[in-house]
Design a protein around this motif. Structure first.
Motif, PDB file in Angstrom:
ATOM      1  N   SER A   1      56.204  46.298  64.092  1.00  0.00           N
ATOM      2  CA  SER A   1      56.284  44.841  64.026  1.00  0.00           C
ATOM      3  C   SER A   1      57.719  44.338  64.081  1.00  0.00           C
ATOM      4  O   SER A   1      57.976  43.238  64.536  1.00  0.00           O
ATOM      5  CB  SER A   1      55.609  44.344  62.747  1.00  0.00           C
ATOM      6  N   ARG A   2      58.688  45.112  63.620  1.00  0.00           N
ATOM      7  CA  ARG A   2      60.066  44.637  63.585  1.00  0.00           C
ATOM      8  C   ARG A   2      60.790  44.891  64.900  1.00  0.00           C
ATOM      9  O   ARG A   2      61.628  44.115  65.304  1.00  0.00           O
ATOM     10  CB  ARG A   2      60.802  45.299  62.430  1.00  0.00           C
ATOM     11  N   SER A   3      60.505  45.990  65.540  1.00  0.00           N
ATOM     12  CA  SER A   3      61.247  46.312  66.758  1.00  0.00           C
ATOM     13  C   SER A   3      60.743  45.532  67.969  1.00  0.00           C
ATOM     14  O   SER A   3      61.472  45.353  68.932  1.00  0.00           O
ATOM     15  CB  SER A   3      61.182  47.809  67.043  1.00  0.00           C
ATOM     16  N   GLY A   4      59.499  45.107  67.962  1.00  0.00           N
ATOM     17  CA  GLY A   4      58.951  44.329  69.069  1.00  0.00           C
ATOM     18  C   GLY A   4      58.594  45.151  70.290  1.00  0.00           C
ATOM     19  O   GLY A   4      58.467  44.613  71.382  1.00  0.00           O
ATOM     20  N   ASP A   5      58.434  46.448  70.140  1.00  0.00           N
ATOM     21  CA  ASP A   5      58.083  47.304  71.264  1.00  0.00           C
ATOM     22  C   ASP A   5      56.590  47.159  71.559  1.00  0.00           C
ATOM     23  O   ASP A   5      55.752  47.417  70.710  1.00  0.00           O
ATOM     24  CB  ASP A   5      58.424  48.760  70.933  1.00  0.00           C
ATOM     25  N   LEU A   6      56.284  46.744  72.771  1.00  0.00           N
ATOM     26  CA  LEU A   6      54.897  46.475  73.149  1.00  0.00           C
ATOM     27  C   LEU A   6      54.347  47.491  74.147  1.00  0.00           C
ATOM     28  O   LEU A   6      53.322  47.236  74.786  1.00  0.00           O
ATOM     29  CB  LEU A   6      54.788  45.069  73.745  1.00  0.00           C
ATOM     30  N   THR A   7      54.986  48.633  74.279  1.00  0.00           N
ATOM     31  CA  THR A   7      54.519  49.588  75.282  1.00  0.00           C
ATOM     32  C   THR A   7      53.196  50.232  74.890  1.00  0.00           C
ATOM     33  O   THR A   7      52.359  50.487  75.755  1.00  0.00           O
ATOM     34  CB  THR A   7      55.568  50.683  75.527  1.00  0.00           C
ATOM     35  N   ILE A   8      52.989  50.488  73.602  1.00  0.00           N
ATOM     36  CA  ILE A   8      51.721  51.094  73.174  1.00  0.00           C
ATOM     37  C   ILE A   8      50.546  50.153  73.430  1.00  0.00           C
ATOM     38  O   ILE A   8      49.544  50.574  74.017  1.00  0.00           O
ATOM     39  CB  ILE A   8      51.797  51.543  71.706  1.00  0.00           C
TER      40      ILE A   8
ATOM     41  N   LEU B   1      52.103  40.206  78.134  1.00  0.00           N
ATOM     42  CA  LEU B   1      52.712  41.184  77.237  1.00  0.00           C
ATOM     43  C   LEU B   1      53.865  41.915  77.921  1.00  0.00           C
ATOM     44  O   LEU B   1      54.878  42.215  77.278  1.00  0.00           O
ATOM     45  CB  LEU B   1      51.677  42.195  76.753  1.00  0.00           C
ATOM     46  N   ALA B   2      53.740  42.198  79.193  1.00  0.00           N
ATOM     47  CA  ALA B   2      54.827  42.850  79.921  1.00  0.00           C
ATOM     48  C   ALA B   2      56.051  41.930  80.017  1.00  0.00           C
ATOM     49  O   ALA B   2      57.190  42.390  79.881  1.00  0.00           O
ATOM     50  CB  ALA B   2      54.359  43.265  81.313  1.00  0.00           C
ATOM     51  N   ILE B   3      55.815  40.645  80.224  1.00  0.00           N
ATOM     52  CA  ILE B   3      56.924  39.687  80.239  1.00  0.00           C
ATOM     53  C   ILE B   3      57.566  39.623  78.856  1.00  0.00           C
ATOM     54  O   ILE B   3      58.794  39.635  78.728  1.00  0.00           O
ATOM     55  CB  ILE B   3      56.433  38.297  80.693  1.00  0.00           C
ATOM     56  N   ALA B   4      56.758  39.551  77.810  1.00  0.00           N
ATOM     57  CA  ALA B   4      57.299  39.507  76.451  1.00  0.00           C
ATOM     58  C   ALA B   4      58.064  40.779  76.118  1.00  0.00           C
ATOM     59  O   ALA B   4      59.093  40.733  75.438  1.00  0.00           O
ATOM     60  CB  ALA B   4      56.168  39.292  75.447  1.00  0.00           C
ATOM     61  N   ASN B   5      57.579  41.916  76.572  1.00  0.00           N
ATOM     62  CA  ASN B   5      58.266  43.171  76.327  1.00  0.00           C
ATOM     63  C   ASN B   5      59.603  43.203  77.082  1.00  0.00           C
ATOM     64  O   ASN B   5      60.595  43.699  76.563  1.00  0.00           O
ATOM     65  CB  ASN B   5      57.398  44.348  76.752  1.00  0.00           C
ATOM     66  N   GLY B   6      59.639  42.671  78.266  1.00  0.00           N
ATOM     67  CA  GLY B   6      60.882  42.627  79.027  1.00  0.00           C
ATOM     68  C   GLY B   6      61.896  41.674  78.442  1.00  0.00           C
ATOM     69  O   GLY B   6      63.102  41.932  78.472  1.00  0.00           O
TER      70      GLY B   6
END
Length: 103
Positions: free
Chosen positions: A38-45, A94-99
């Motif tokens: 939740s803190r790092s914001g990594d959305l790849t999983i 989600l891909a845009i948010a991850n980028g």
């Protein structure tokens, strides 16, 4: 408990829809043991899990079209197409948010 061949696409669609909701709300349901940091914001999983669910909707669509019951065919075409498009749009966002969130 045996599921007939004609009802497998419907059951697969319901299971995939439930899995999509579980993946979407996993961080809220289990915040301590979450698979999403939740803190790092990594959305790849979540992106990979949603991709697998999206492929499952395509498989359910193909299985539904190959049945002989017209109701199952139409149900499969309509619902799996709608869920595929909506989940693909969510994956795009989600891909845009991850980028944006990565440095």
């Amino acid at each position: 408990m045996s599921v007939s061949k004609e009802n497998k696409p419907i059951l697969l669609t319901v299971i995939l829809l439930a899995a999509a909701f579980v993946v979407f709300f996993a961080n809220r349901l289990l915040p301590q043991n979450s698979i999403f940091p939740s803190r790092s914001g990594d959305l790849t999983i979540p992106l990979w899990l949603f991709f697998a669910i999206d492929v499952g909707f395509i498989v359910a669509l193909v299985l539904g079209v190959r049945t002989k019951k017209q109701r199952v065919v139409w149900f499969s075409i309509i619902t799996n197409s709608i869920f595929f498009v909506l989940l693909s749009a969510l994956m795009f966002l989600l891909a845009i948010a991850n980028g944006i969130s990565e440095p």
